[in-house]
Write a protein that holds these residues in place. Structure first.
Motif, PDB file in Angstrom:
ATOM      1  N   ALA A 157      32.391 118.472 -73.832  1.00 49.84           N
ATOM      2  CA  ALA A 157      33.857 118.509 -74.151  1.00 49.84           C
ATOM      3  C   ALA A 157      33.801 117.431 -75.439  1.00 49.84           C
ATOM      4  N   ILE A 158      34.831 117.584 -76.237  1.00 52.76           N
ATOM      5  CA  ILE A 158      35.052 116.490 -77.562  1.00 52.76           C
ATOM      6  C   ILE A 158      36.395 116.131 -77.515  1.00 52.76           C
ATOM      7  N   VAL A 159      36.488 114.848 -77.397  1.00 50.99           N
ATOM      8  CA  VAL A 159      37.945 114.100 -77.186  1.00 50.99           C
ATOM      9  C   VAL A 159      37.974 113.316 -78.349  1.00 50.99           C
ATOM     10  N   THR A 160      39.331 113.388 -78.929  1.00 56.76           N
ATOM     11  CA  THR A 160      39.755 112.705 -80.063  1.00 56.76           C
ATOM     12  C   THR A 160      41.019 112.012 -79.785  1.00 56.76           C
ATOM     13  N   THR A 161      40.954 110.844 -80.281  1.00 50.35           N
ATOM     14  CA  THR A 161      42.292 110.002 -80.084  1.00 50.35           C
ATOM     15  C   THR A 161      42.906 109.244 -81.469  1.00 50.35           C
ATOM     16  N   ASN A 162      43.988 109.350 -81.558  1.00 49.51           N
ATOM     17  CA  ASN A 162      44.626 108.836 -82.758  1.00 49.51           C
ATOM     18  C   ASN A 162      45.633 107.760 -82.033  1.00 49.51           C
ATOM     19  N   VAL A 163      45.495 106.561 -82.470  1.00 47.34           N
ATOM     20  CA  VAL A 163      46.105 105.296 -81.947  1.00 47.34           C
ATOM     21  C   VAL A 163      47.007 104.933 -83.351  1.00 47.34           C
ATOM     22  N   GLN A 164      48.209 104.974 -82.870  1.00 48.50           N
ATOM     23  CA  GLN A 164      49.092 104.296 -84.032  1.00 48.50           C
ATOM     24  C   GLN A 164      49.840 103.095 -83.258  1.00 48.50           C
ATOM     25  N   PHE A 165      49.608 101.762 -83.995  1.00 41.06           N
ATOM     26  CA  PHE A 165      50.140 100.531 -83.074  1.00 41.06           C
ATOM     27  C   PHE A 165      50.561  99.504 -84.155  1.00 41.06           C
ATOM     28  N   SER A 166      51.351  98.668 -83.623  1.00 38.26           N
ATOM     29  CA  SER A 166      51.798  97.341 -84.308  1.00 38.26           C
ATOM     30  C   SER A 166      51.449  96.287 -83.476  1.00 38.26           C
ATOM     31  N   SER A 167      51.578  95.007 -84.139  1.00 35.69           N
ATOM     32  CA  SER A 167      51.286  93.761 -83.306  1.00 35.69           C
ATOM     33  C   SER A 167      51.952  92.592 -83.988  1.00 35.69           C
ATOM     34  N   SER A 168      52.568  91.703 -82.890  1.00 32.33           N
ATOM     35  CA  SER A 168      53.602  90.580 -83.148  1.00 32.33           C
ATOM     36  C   SER A 168      52.653  89.456 -83.995  1.00 32.33           C
ATOM     37  N   THR A 169      51.189  89.542 -83.820  1.00 29.19           N
ATOM     38  CA  THR A 169      50.310  88.483 -84.270  1.00 29.19           C
ATOM     39  C   THR A 169      49.258  89.113 -85.156  1.00 29.19           C
ATOM     40  N   THR A 170      48.555  88.347 -85.881  1.00 28.54           N
ATOM     41  CA  THR A 170      47.391  88.802 -86.416  1.00 28.54           C
ATOM     42  C   THR A 170      46.232  88.497 -85.301  1.00 28.54           C
ATOM     43  N   GLY A 171      44.963  88.791 -85.649  1.00 30.16           N
ATOM     44  CA  GLY A 171      43.852  88.848 -84.671  1.00 30.16           C
ATOM     45  C   GLY A 171      43.281  89.906 -84.268  1.00 30.16           C
ATOM     46  N   ASN A 172      42.169  89.940 -83.322  1.00 27.24           N
ATOM     47  CA  ASN A 172      41.479  90.857 -82.796  1.00 27.24           C
ATOM     48  C   ASN A 172      42.272  91.886 -81.577  1.00 27.24           C
ATOM     49  N   THR A 219      40.752  93.606 -86.712  1.00 23.75           N
ATOM     50  CA  THR A 219      41.243  92.434 -86.671  1.00 23.75           C
ATOM     51  C   THR A 219      41.567  92.215 -88.074  1.00 23.75           C
ATOM     52  N   TRP A 220      42.642  91.269 -88.426  1.00 19.56           N
ATOM     53  CA  TRP A 220      43.134  91.023 -89.682  1.00 19.56           C
ATOM     54  C   TRP A 220      43.816  89.465 -89.671  1.00 19.56           C
ATOM     55  N   GLU A 221      43.684  89.025 -90.878  1.00 19.04           N
ATOM     56  CA  GLU A 221      44.175  87.676 -91.108  1.00 19.04           C
ATOM     57  C   GLU A 221      45.522  87.262 -91.380  1.00 19.04           C
ATOM     58  N   THR A 222      46.133  88.316 -92.232  1.00 17.36           N
ATOM     59  CA  THR A 222      47.480  88.263 -92.624  1.00 17.36           C
ATOM     60  C   THR A 222      48.189  89.627 -92.257  1.00 17.36           C
ATOM     61  N   GLN A 223      49.542  89.495 -92.203  1.00 19.98           N
ATOM     62  CA  GLN A 223      50.121  90.785 -91.787  1.00 19.98           C
ATOM     63  C   GLN A 223      51.768  90.843 -92.447  1.00 19.98           C
ATOM     64  N   ASN A 224      52.168  91.773 -92.804  1.00 18.09           N
ATOM     65  CA  ASN A 224      53.478  92.115 -93.472  1.00 18.09           C
ATOM     66  C   ASN A 224      54.378  92.470 -92.184  1.00 18.09           C
ATOM     67  N   ALA A 225      55.459  92.026 -92.117  1.00 21.13           N
ATOM     68  CA  ALA A 225      56.624  92.369 -91.230  1.00 21.13           C
ATOM     69  C   ALA A 225      56.590  93.939 -91.023  1.00 21.13           C
ATOM     70  N   ASP A 226      56.552  94.365 -89.747  1.00 19.68           N
ATOM     71  CA  ASP A 226      56.919  95.761 -89.430  1.00 19.68           C
ATOM     72  C   ASP A 226      55.498  96.577 -90.029  1.00 19.68           C
ATOM     73  N   ALA A 227      54.440  96.118 -90.024  1.00 19.08           N
ATOM     74  CA  ALA A 227      53.289  96.960 -90.404  1.00 19.08           C
ATOM     75  C   ALA A 227      52.973  97.726 -89.233  1.00 19.08           C
ATOM     76  N   LEU A 228      52.326  98.979 -89.680  1.00 16.42           N
ATOM     77  CA  LEU A 228      51.780  99.813 -88.780  1.00 16.42           C
ATOM     78  C   LEU A 228      50.376 100.067 -89.019  1.00 16.42           C
ATOM     79  N   PHE A 229      49.553 100.224 -88.147  1.00 21.03           N
ATOM     80  CA  PHE A 229      48.008 100.467 -88.317  1.00 21.03           C
ATOM     81  C   PHE A 229      47.760 101.772 -87.440  1.00 21.03           C
ATOM     82  N   ALA A 230      46.567 102.073 -87.724  1.00 21.69           N
ATOM     83  CA  ALA A 230      45.964 103.317 -86.954  1.00 21.69           C
ATOM     84  C   ALA A 230      44.616 103.162 -86.678  1.00 21.69           C
TER      85      ALA A 230
END
Length: 144
Positions: free
Chosen positions: A56-71, A89-100
């Motif tokens: 079996a092959i499993v793939t996952t696409n995680v769309q997320f945001s965070s209230s703070t920077t970090g791990n 992890t990241w050190e700076t963040q724009n408001a309402d930034a979305l990540f994948a």
């Protein structure tokens, strides 16, 4: 998808005894956590094909945001055992930034349940569902 794969494996002498299975899950509502240990992301779970000798092959696409920077960490777990993990992890963040983050793995087709688990070292981690305009999803396809 199943018909397409079955046709591909049975043509050219591949035999007619091929079994395929597909399962998917898409998060509807956002899932939020402040946990610093791995926590199951409710609603992002699939069950793989249960067939001896299959894969079996499993793939996952995680769309997320965070209230703070970090791990932030993301893991696929097979019946509670961590089988793959990703960090971001990241050190700076724009408001309402979305990540994948994208996770994938292959495993024996043993009928196991695959679950997305997440943690944040600081702040609130929000895994996005379709009601927020983004969709975290998981899919598996098995062939035996």
């Amino acid at each position: 998808m199943t018909d397409c794969l079955q046709g591909a494996f049975s043509s050219g002498g591949g035999g007619g005894g091929v079994t395929t299975d597909q399962s998917s899950a898409a998060l509807t509502s956002d899932f939020s956590t402040t946990s610093t240990s791995f926590t199951d992301a409710t609603g992002v779970t699939v069950t793989v094909l249960d067939s001896s000798g299959g894969v079996a092959i499993v793939t996952t696409n995680v769309q997320f945001s965070s209230s703070t920077t970090g791990n932030k960490q993301f893991s696929l777990e097979d019946d509670g055992t961590r089988i793959t993990r990703s960090f971001t992890t990241w050190e700076t963040q724009n408001a309402d930034a979305l990540f994948a983050v994208f996770l994938s793995t292959s495993l024996a087709s043993n009928g196991s349940v695959i679950q997305l688990a997440v943690l944040t070292e600081d702040g609130t981690l929000a895994i996005k569902g379709s009601t927020s305009g983004r969709t975290t999803s998981m899919e598996t396809i098995g062939v035996a």
